[in-house]
Design an enzyme around this catalytic site. Structure first.
Site, PDB file in Angstrom:
ATOM      1  N   TYR A 109      28.508  40.543  45.310  1.00  0.00           N
ATOM      2  CA  TYR A 109      29.647  40.121  46.138  1.00  0.00           C
ATOM      3  C   TYR A 109      30.744  39.466  45.304  1.00  0.00           C
ATOM      4  CZ  TYR A 109      25.806  40.491  49.508  1.00  0.00           C
ATOM      5  OH  TYR A 109      24.724  40.925  50.216  1.00  0.00           O
ATOM      6  N   LYS A 159      12.808  36.753  52.545  1.00  0.00           N
ATOM      7  CA  LYS A 159      13.376  35.451  52.198  1.00  0.00           C
ATOM      8  C   LYS A 159      12.316  34.363  52.067  1.00  0.00           C
ATOM      9  CE  LYS A 159      18.136  36.431  53.391  1.00  0.00           C
ATOM     10  NZ  LYS A 159      18.571  36.621  51.995  1.00  0.00           N
ATOM     11  N   TYR A 203      24.377  41.763  60.759  1.00  0.00           N
ATOM     12  CA  TYR A 203      24.235  42.095  59.333  1.00  0.00           C
ATOM     13  C   TYR A 203      22.758  42.339  59.059  1.00  0.00           C
ATOM     14  CZ  TYR A 203      23.736  41.634  54.317  1.00  0.00           C
ATOM     15  OH  TYR A 203      23.404  41.865  53.011  1.00  0.00           O
ATOM     16  N   ASP A 221      15.169  41.795  63.316  1.00  0.00           N
ATOM     17  CA  ASP A 221      15.367  41.475  61.911  1.00  0.00           C
ATOM     18  C   ASP A 221      15.278  39.961  61.770  1.00  0.00           C
ATOM     19  OD1 ASP A 221      16.354  40.857  59.410  1.00  0.00           O
ATOM     20  OD2 ASP A 221      18.115  42.156  59.529  1.00  0.00           O
TER      21      ASP A 221
END
Length: 433
Positions: free
Chosen positions: A23, A274, A150, A244
């Protein structure tokens, strides 16, 4: 810290010429900050400063850095078996982890497919959903996802992210087109979604959503009733429901270990990553319900799920994840997230009155100050560093998602920095908004 300052600068200079960072516009971005060690909730920088990490390395380090229980588990595993392919072979750590996740998750979410990253786990979920229908003799190849959503950066996951508001607008028309809707948060949006499903339900393999909090799309919250509406509509039209939980899983909301359990809604497929390994090693899981798994259970080899990441179920990562689950089971991370939420709500409230602040919102270990418009990312990050914290705003969102083990004083340093910087932003840009 190892090496002299000169040696330190040498590796940074050499690496800067070759590293391609995420990014980041490499031509204009400031030099990345060298981190030489981490412990608890702090990152030690190359110049000797220690800063409080307010984003837990993109929401992974739930137990803080270098938790001894996880470190010891990884060291023990390294001495016996660092990795072995899961193609025709298996090892204890993967088997134990799959069984433990199945026991912890609600309903019949009891078949676990491992991979190395969150984006890939979502790719697998989407692929699994399409083949579920193919194996049943029906062709459904589209997905319904939501504005502000997202789900990752790979090509298929980009297709179920917000096409306009998100970071992937450049690829519009390149990635497969999906059906994008507003979350059914009220009667009007529910009616619009019902109409969409009535028109496209026969094409929709699955509906995918981030339950309770849409993370990288703007830290947008919704309630459990919204998820119950989705479950009902998916059942009505036969579509699978994918949750998700890569961001919200593992106590982040302070409501339960998993958002699906907090909402009392069981999806057909769920993705995790994560905090799964406590921020130590890459690992993700795609967990399918019995109904989904049984569509692949067949004498015909062609009906198997033909997917196999090389490092799936890596033994070191699974050892870290089992140790991380030990901590979630033995230490009150949910209670810690609730305590963080209470302090965030009190400490961030003064920002609500600032010109240019749209909203202040908190859920468990997530605190958000939403501004009216984009800030200068470089200025914002530098101001936070000046105040001794590492925070990485995106767009108009200032937020913190600290390690769940953070103490009240360290958390106060984060919240004070957020309110201070929001006030400075407001003085510079907020008037007249």
């Amino acid at each position: 810290m190892t090496g002299t300052a000169g040696e330190h600068l040498a590796w940074l200079e050499e690496g800067q010429r070759h590293l391609w960072l995420p990014y980041t516009q490499m031509k204009t971005a400031p030099r990345p900050l060298p981190v030489v060690s981490a412990e608890g909730v702090r990152l030690r920088l190359g110049d000797g400063r220690a800063v409080v990490d307010g984003v837990a390395s993109w929401w992974t380090a739930a137990h803080g850095y270098r938790h001894p229980h996880i470190e010891q588990a990884v060291k023990r595993q390294l001495e016996t078996l660092p990795h072995v392919m899961l193609g025709g072979l298996v090892h204890e750590q993967a088997a134990r982890l799959a069984a433990r996740l199945a026991r912890l998750l609600p309903g019949d979410l009891d078949h676990v497919f491992f991979s190395e990253s969150g984006s890939v786990s979502v790719e697998i979920a989407l692929k699994m959903a399409v083949q579920y229908w193919l194996n049943r003799g029906e062709r459904r190849t589209r997905f319904l996802s939501f504005a502000k959503g997202y789900h990752g950066d790979t090509f298929m996951t980009m297709s179920v992210c917000d096409p306009d508001e998100g970071m992937h607008a450049l690829f519009r028309g390149v990635v497969p087109e999906q059906v994008i809707a507003d979350l059914p948060v009220d009667a009007d949006s529910e009616a619009r979604l019902a109409a969409l499903l009535a028109a496209h339900g026969h094409e929709i393999a699955a509906v995918i959503v981030e339950p309770l909090v849409q993370g990288a799309g703007g830290m947008k919250f919704h309630d459990a009733e919204t998820l119950r509406r989705l479950r009902t509509m998916c059942d009505r039209h036969g579509a699978l429901l994918i949750f998700d939980e890569i961001f919200v899983g593992f106590a982040r909301t302070g409501l339960d270990l998993f958002a699906c359990a907090a909402a009392d809604v069981v999806p057909d497929i769920l993705t995790l990553s994560k905090a799964l390994t406590g921020g130590t090693l890459p690992l993700a899981a795609t967990v399918a319900s019995r109904k989904v798994f049984e569509a692949f259970w067949d004498d015909d080899p062609a009906r198997a799920l033909m997917h196999g990441p090389t490092y799936m179920g890596n033994a070191l990562a699974c050892a870290a994840a089992n140790a991380s689950l030990d901590l979630f089971e033995s230490e009150d991370r949910i209670g810690q997230a609730r305590a963080i939420g209470a302090q965030l709500a009190a400490d961030l409230e003064p920002a609500r009155a600032l010109p240019g602040v749209v909203d202040v919102r908190v859920l468990g270990g997530i605190g958000v100050i939403e501004l009216t418009r984009l800030g200068d990312p470089a200025w914002l990050k530098q101001r936070f560093l000046d105040l001794g914290v590492w925070l990485r705003p995106f767009g108009n969102i200032l937020y913190t998602t600290p390690p769940l083990t953070i103490g009240a004083d360290d958390l106060r340093q984060l919240t004070k920095a957020l309110v201070t910087v929001a006030g400075e932003w407001s003085a510079r840009f907020g008037k007249g908004e």
